[in-house]
Design an enzyme around this catalytic site. Structure first.
Site, PDB file in Angstrom:
ATOM      1  N   GLY A  15       0.809  -1.208   0.000  1.00  0.00           N
ATOM      2  CA  GLY A  15       0.000   0.000   0.000  1.00  0.00           C
ATOM      3  C   GLY A  15       0.842   1.258   0.000  1.00  0.00           C
ATOM      4  O   GLY A  15       0.364   2.328   0.359  1.00  0.00           O
ATOM      5  N   VAL A  65      -3.674  -7.641  -3.300  1.00  0.00           N
ATOM      6  CA  VAL A  65      -3.459  -8.362  -2.043  1.00  0.00           C
ATOM      7  C   VAL A  65      -4.688  -9.136  -1.589  1.00  0.00           C
ATOM      8  O   VAL A  65      -4.620  -9.897  -0.618  1.00  0.00           O
ATOM      9  CB  VAL A  65      -2.981  -7.417  -0.914  1.00  0.00           C
ATOM     10  CG1 VAL A  65      -1.597  -6.888  -1.212  1.00  0.00           C
ATOM     11  CG2 VAL A  65      -3.973  -6.292  -0.679  1.00  0.00           C
ATOM     12  N   TYR A 150     -15.156  -1.938   7.625  1.00  0.00           N
ATOM     13  CA  TYR A 150     -13.937  -1.179   7.880  1.00  0.00           C
ATOM     14  C   TYR A 150     -13.600  -1.195   9.366  1.00  0.00           C
ATOM     15  O   TYR A 150     -12.465  -1.506   9.757  1.00  0.00           O
ATOM     16  CB  TYR A 150     -14.105   0.263   7.386  1.00  0.00           C
ATOM     17  CG  TYR A 150     -12.842   1.073   7.502  1.00  0.00           C
ATOM     18  CD1 TYR A 150     -11.856   0.984   6.524  1.00  0.00           C
ATOM     19  CD2 TYR A 150     -12.612   1.905   8.594  1.00  0.00           C
ATOM     20  CE1 TYR A 150     -10.674   1.720   6.628  1.00  0.00           C
ATOM     21  CE2 TYR A 150     -11.441   2.639   8.701  1.00  0.00           C
ATOM     22  CZ  TYR A 150     -10.478   2.545   7.714  1.00  0.00           C
ATOM     23  OH  TYR A 150      -9.306   3.265   7.834  1.00  0.00           O
TER      24      TYR A 150
END
Length: 245
Positions: A15, A65, A150
């Site tokens: 990332g 990923v 999240y």
């Protein structure tokens, strides 16, 4: 030599192509490390002109990923590793995380992939007596009513940091974490690019400002350095005081 000199070390920032991860990657590069970054666009050239993305001096690879096979294949191209920073993350707005597809995608990127990346590099990090830093969020410590996946994934990342910290300390790997508060990135644009929302967010931060990728890099550099040699399984909250009340 400074405790924050990473000359001769190899670092991977998953990332690291933009935002917080990019700031972390350059923090290591500026201190002598050879830095690899993984991102989602086909080539480094595809990031040119994108705010918050600078791949100068970084070795780039495109890796999805959410796909363990891609993680394992690209991991084989990095023969040795001293520091693994897991800064990948995604979010689905407009209540999309209440639907199976949104939930599954966010969990795959935010929680499943940090574990998969850690396992893929375990042996190399053990040989180097290296470290892992898992980037979670202050959302892992509180409710986030519009984004259940999240929040749950970030809470899971905090727990994963504790668990791998304990499990792999005997292998010589230090595992710690970073929980950022509000930082202006593509994931937080729903707040940072709307003046009224941003003003309300800043009122909740005692320091009165959003964090920067460089703020986050400072904490990660500390956690990866000899200065944190006896820090194990901890997640450092870096949020300008947002979570204090």
């Amino acid at each position: 030599m400074s405790d924050l000199d990473f000359s001769g070390q190899t670092v991977l920032v998953v990332g690291g192509s933009s935002g917080i991860g990019n700031g972390i990657a350059h923090g290591f590069r500026e201190r002598g490390a050879s830095v690899h970054v993984w991102g989602t666009r086909p080539t480094a050239k595809d990031y040119e002109g994108i705010e918050g993305s600078d791949l100068t001096g970084l070795a780039y690879a495109c890796v999805d990923v959410a796909d363990r096979a891609q993680i394992n294949a690209e991991a084989a191209n990095i023969p040795a590793l001293d520091v693994l920073v897991l800064s990948q993350g995604t979010v689905v707005y407009k209540r999309g995380e209440f639907e199976p597809a949104g939930w599954d995608h966010v969990m795959a990127v935010n929680l499943d992939s940090p574990m998969a990346c850690s396992v893929a590099f375990h042996d190399k990090l053990a040989r180097a007596k290296g470290s892992i830093i898992i980037v979670s969020s202050v959302s892992g410590y509180q409710s986030n009513r519009g984004n259940p996946a999240y929040a749950a994934s970030k809470a899971g990342a905090v727990s994963l940091t504790k668990t791998l910290g304990e499990a792999w300390a005997k292998d010589g790997i230090r595992v710690n974490g970073l929980a950022p508060g509000l930082v202006a990135t593509k994931l937080t644009a729903v707040t940072t690019e709307h003046p009224d929302r941003m003003a309300g967010a800043l009122r909740a931060i005692p320091q009165g400002r959003a964090g920067t990728p460089q703020d986050m890099a400072g904490a990660v550099l500390f956690l990866a350095s000899p200065l944190a040699a006896y820090v194990c399984g901890q997640t450092l909250i870096v949020d300008g005081g947002l979570s204090l009340s």
